[in-house]
Design an enzyme around this catalytic site. Structure first.
Site: not given
Ligand code: ACO
Length: 321
Positions: A115, A248, A278
């Site tokens: 990215c 980004h 993304n």
């Molecule tokens: N829909 C519904 N529920 C979901 C989904 C979904 N798509 N995905 C995960 N969950 C659930 C999980 O199973 C978990 O459930 P549980 O509590 O019952 O176990 C709950 O949601 C929380 O999951 P987490 O993974 O802890 O969620 P988090 O709050 O961390 O959010 C996310 C996840 C959105 C990916 C966040 O960590 C984030 O934004 N990270 C940044 C990553 C990113 O943007 N990456 C892009 C690529 S990197 C780059 O480009 C630099």
């Protein structure tokens, strides 16, 4: 003094938007509310199976060439940033060169910094132009990230989309790119990766994108803030004199947190992640082109572009548009 100046921008998104509800209808165990609340993403574009990164790159490039009022053979350097190339080799840049009908022997190569790829590619092109060796570069970010998503992993498959963005950079006495900063930290390679390969005709390892979302989130906010400050300082332009920040486009919460840490008002931050998801290396040039074409970014304004991706790799540019 020779600057590398943006002469034209272009972008391309394949097909119709695929909404969060469309993903639910396709059987993914998620909801529009969850995706919007955690990421700001409302929809993304997904290329049909036969469409490749070089095709998306071609469409975006044609628009950028038109905006720059030049023809393919006016280009003397082609750099494509992609992590989803058409083939293992040849490079997507050479495939793009063929698609554009270029016959002038210009060098063409790919940059792989996930990215952060577009930031690395444009900073590379800028060095060629400033050195005086090249006059006009076509720099493209193009991705079909949907091909490397595990559609059974709801934690990642809802985040990404496909698309391409392109910039024509040309040598100019008028200011263009004022400063660049690039970094990487290989110790972080496991928090975002596609840990597979093709060996002896078989896929070995895991061919899908894997991510530790929370680790990525924290890392991204910190280094995106640091590198924006670094590039502003290198260019001698205080952050409050920067007209637009284009981070980004991974997640609206990362974008907002970065803007807040930098003290940049939300109305000066360009965000297209809601409509694009993304798109990895394509995300910055897609956002740049959107803001140029809708009239927000105007000639003479100062813009910071910044990318971050697997590796980890990150970088930023300060430019006068
Ligand atoms: N829909 C519904 N529920 C979901 C989904 C979904 N798509 N995905 C995960 N969950 C659930 C999980 O199973 C978990 O459930 P549980 O509590 O019952 O176990 C709950 O949601 C929380 O999951 P987490 O993974 O802890 O969620 P988090 O709050 O961390 O959010 C996310 C996840 C959105 C990916 C966040 O960590 C984030 O934004 N990270 C940044 C990553 C990113 O943007 N990456 C892009 C690529 S990197 C780059 O480009 C630099």
């Amino acid at each position: 003094m020779i600057y590398a100046r943006v002469a034209g921008t272009g972008s391309y998104l394949p097909g119709a938007p695929v909404t969060n509800d469309d993903l639910v209808a396709r059987g993914i165990d998620t909801s529009d509310a969850w995706i919007q609340e955690r990421t700001g993403i409302r929809s993304r574009h997904l290329a049909s199976p036969e469409v490749t990164s070089s095709q998306l790159a071609q469409e975006a490039s044609l628009r950028a060439l038109e905006a720059a009022a030049c023809t393919p053979n006016d280009i003397d350097l082609v750099i494509v940033a992609t992590s989803t190339p058409d083939y293992i080799f040849p490079s997507t840049a050479t495939l793009l060169q063929a698609r554009l009908g270029m016959s002038n022997g210009a060098p063409a190569f790919d940059v792989q910094a996930v990215c952060a790829g577009f930031a690395f590619a444009i900073a590379t092109a800028e060095k060629f132009i400033r050195s005086g060796s090249h006059k006009r570069a076509l720099v493209v970010g193009a991705e079909v990230f949907s091909r490397i998503l595990d559609w059974n992993d709801r934690g990642t498959c809802v985040l990404f989309g496909d698309g391409a963005g392109a910039v024509v950079l040309e040598a100019s006495e008028r200011p263009g790119i004022l400063a660049t900063a690039l970094h990487a930290d290989g110790a972080q390679n496991q928090i975002l990766c596609v840990p597979g390969q093709i060996s002896r005709g078989q896929v070995t390892g895991d061919p899908f994108l894997r991510m530790d979302g929370q680790a990525v989130f924290k890392f991204a906010v910190k280094v995106l803030s640091d590198v924006a400050k670094e590039v502003a300082e290198l260019g001698g332009v205080p952050l409050d004199a920067v007209d637009w920040l284009i981070p980004h486009q991974a997640n609206i919460r990362i974008i907002q947190a970065t803007g807040k840490r930098l003290g940049v008002a939300p109305e000066r931050v360009i965000a297209t992640v809601g409509a694009h998801g993304n798109t990895s290396a394509a995300s910055i040039p897609l956002a740049l082109d959107a803001a140029v074409r809708d009239g927000r970014i105007r000639r003479g304004q100062k813009v910071i572009l910044e990318g971050i991706g697997g590796g980890f790799a990150w970088g930023a540019l300060l430019l006068e548009y």
